[in-house]
Each structure stands twice: as C-alpha cells, then as structure tokens.
Write a protein that holds these residues in place. Structure first.
Motif, mmCIF file in Angstrom:
data_model
loop_
_atom_site.group_PDB
_atom_site.id
_atom_site.type_symbol
_atom_site.label_atom_id
_atom_site.label_comp_id
_atom_site.label_asym_id
_atom_site.label_seq_id
_atom_site.Cartn_x
_atom_site.Cartn_y
_atom_site.Cartn_z
ATOM 1 N N THR A 42 0.884 -1.205 -0.071
ATOM 2 C CA THR A 42 -0.151 0.093 0.238
ATOM 3 C C THR A 42 0.970 1.690 0.009
ATOM 4 O O THR A 42 0.398 2.321 -1.168
ATOM 5 N N SER A 43 2.166 1.043 0.739
ATOM 6 C CA SER A 43 2.613 2.133 0.447
ATOM 7 C C SER A 43 3.952 2.406 0.017
ATOM 8 O O SER A 43 3.817 4.366 -0.876
ATOM 9 N N ALA A 44 4.085 1.727 -1.177
ATOM 10 C CA ALA A 44 4.305 1.699 -2.558
ATOM 11 C C ALA A 44 3.204 2.240 -3.621
ATOM 12 O O ALA A 44 4.366 3.151 -4.251
ATOM 13 N N ALA A 69 12.561 11.847 -0.490
ATOM 14 C CA ALA A 69 12.017 10.896 -0.266
ATOM 15 C C ALA A 69 11.691 12.304 1.899
ATOM 16 O O ALA A 69 10.457 11.564 2.238
ATOM 17 N N ARG A 70 11.830 12.906 1.607
ATOM 18 C CA ARG A 70 11.579 14.425 2.626
ATOM 19 C C ARG A 70 10.105 14.700 2.419
ATOM 20 O O ARG A 70 8.931 15.003 2.927
ATOM 21 N N LEU A 71 10.103 15.201 1.172
ATOM 22 C CA LEU A 71 9.206 15.809 0.405
ATOM 23 C C LEU A 71 8.066 14.450 0.544
ATOM 24 O O LEU A 71 6.302 15.015 0.358
ATOM 25 N N LEU A 72 8.286 13.307 -0.249
ATOM 26 C CA LEU A 72 7.064 12.222 0.028
ATOM 27 C C LEU A 72 6.891 12.017 0.975
ATOM 28 O O LEU A 72 5.612 11.615 1.769
ATOM 29 N N ALA A 73 7.530 12.405 2.431
ATOM 30 C CA ALA A 73 6.764 11.203 3.915
ATOM 31 C C ALA A 73 6.252 12.814 3.956
ATOM 32 O O ALA A 73 5.057 12.240 4.662
ATOM 33 N N GLN A 74 5.909 14.264 3.778
ATOM 34 C CA GLN A 74 5.610 14.863 3.740
ATOM 35 C C GLN A 74 3.867 15.134 3.573
ATOM 36 O O GLN A 74 2.944 15.237 4.526
ATOM 37 N N GLU A 79 6.474 7.301 6.937
ATOM 38 C CA GLU A 79 7.856 7.348 7.114
ATOM 39 C C GLU A 79 9.077 7.440 6.134
ATOM 40 O O GLU A 79 8.862 6.882 5.218
ATOM 41 N N GLY A 80 10.168 8.688 6.620
ATOM 42 C CA GLY A 80 10.451 8.820 5.819
ATOM 43 C C GLY A 80 11.759 7.184 4.718
ATOM 44 O O GLY A 80 11.642 7.204 4.067
ATOM 45 N N ARG A 84 11.836 5.605 1.350
ATOM 46 C CA ARG A 84 12.670 4.911 0.590
ATOM 47 C C ARG A 84 12.179 4.098 0.025
ATOM 48 O O ARG A 84 12.942 2.971 -1.307
ATOM 49 N N ILE A 85 12.642 3.178 1.113
ATOM 50 C CA ILE A 85 11.639 1.216 0.786
ATOM 51 C C ILE A 85 10.780 1.791 -0.195
ATOM 52 O O ILE A 85 11.484 0.740 -1.341
ATOM 53 N N SER A 86 9.981 1.940 -0.543
ATOM 54 C CA SER A 86 8.879 2.348 -1.215
ATOM 55 C C SER A 86 9.285 2.996 -2.886
ATOM 56 O O SER A 86 8.655 2.296 -3.994
ATOM 57 N N LEU A 87 10.312 4.220 -3.259
ATOM 58 C CA LEU A 87 10.904 4.246 -4.058
ATOM 59 C C LEU A 87 11.854 3.091 -4.405
ATOM 60 O O LEU A 87 11.877 2.690 -5.890
ATOM 61 N N GLU A 88 12.901 2.528 -3.469
ATOM 62 C CA GLU A 88 13.338 1.452 -4.069
ATOM 63 C C GLU A 88 12.611 -0.524 -4.700
ATOM 64 O O GLU A 88 12.871 -0.602 -5.658
ATOM 65 N N ARG A 89 11.154 -0.385 -4.156
ATOM 66 C CA ARG A 89 10.344 -1.313 -4.679
ATOM 67 C C ARG A 89 9.670 -0.937 -6.076
ATOM 68 O O ARG A 89 9.786 -1.784 -6.880
ATOM 69 N N LEU A 90 10.116 0.365 -6.345
ATOM 70 C CA LEU A 90 8.895 0.961 -6.912
ATOM 71 C C LEU A 90 10.042 0.509 -8.268
ATOM 72 O O LEU A 90 9.304 0.003 -9.692
#
Length: 132
Positions: A42-44, A69-74, A79-80, A84-90
């Motif tokens: 779901t996060s990804a 990642a900080r802006l996407l977290a906002q 959580e940041g 980052r894990i979601s970006l890596e997964r994508l």
C-alpha cells in the motif's frame, strides 16, 4: 500525447533513412492502472500515485522535484525510511527509473524520476531504442 524519437531514424524499404517513429507516449491513466493491478504494498502504491501527480506529461519528474524522500514523506504521511523502501521497490518492479546514485554527480540535487510501464503491462513490445 505523442513524442518523436528524434535520435533514431528508421530505414525504409529502399534502405535509406526514413522519418523517426514516434516513441511510446506516457499515459498516466494506463500507468496508474498498472500500479493498482500490481502486487505492491500500500505504501508503494501511494508513493507511486503521488509521483504520477507530480510528473510532467511525459512521465518525468525533473532533478530536485518532489521525489525527495523527505517531501514524499510530508505528502504521504509515511515515515521517510518507508518512502525510500517504496521508491526502491518501485524501481525494482520497473515502475520508475532513476540514474544510478553512484554516477549522479550533483549530490545536493535529487535524481530525476522517470515513470515507466513494466513490460508485463505493455500491449506492444517495448522499444529497444534502436531502429525498427
């Protein structure tokens, strides 16, 4: 919307170069449907949809854009670390492409993100980048 692949002329039947074929256009709706159909966490999925929102009409988020990642977290409330894990997964699932961090020269500028459609969701073969 169609873009033209300017760098690669295609050969005609006579062997002379012909006009370049149009590159496959980025289609946000198709890309988002593929994200939702895939077995992503779901996060990804949320991060993917936020990236699609910020991408231009060619599926690109320029260097230094909202893909930090900080802006996407906002934006997401995630959580940041999980952003980052979601970006890596994508990236591993071939929904996004980014230049390798090892070769990215401007470490103060966030790498660009390119939204791409994984081959498993394509209705036509992926373009190899060479002449057809």
């Amino acid at each position: 919307m169609t873009r033209t692949a300017a760098a690669t002329p295609r050969a005609t039947a006579s062997g002379r170069p012909g006009p370049a074929r149009p590159a496959p256009a980025y289609d946000r709706a198709v890309w988002e449907r593929a994200v939702m159909a895939d077995d992503l966490h779901t996060s990804a999925r949320l991060i993917a949809l936020i990236l699609a929102h910020h991408a231009d009409d060619q599926g690109v988020i320029a260097p230094g854009g909202r893909q930090d990642a900080r802006l996407l977290a906002q934006d997401s409330g995630i959580e940041g670390k999980f952003v980052r894990i979601s970006l890596e997964r994508l990236e591993r699932c071939h929904f996004i492409s980014r230049p390798p961090i090892e070769t990215w020269e401007d470490k103060d500028l966030v790498r660009p993100v390119f939204l791409i459609l994984p081959n498993r969701f394509r209705t036509e073969p992926a373009h190899t980048g060479g002449p057809r």
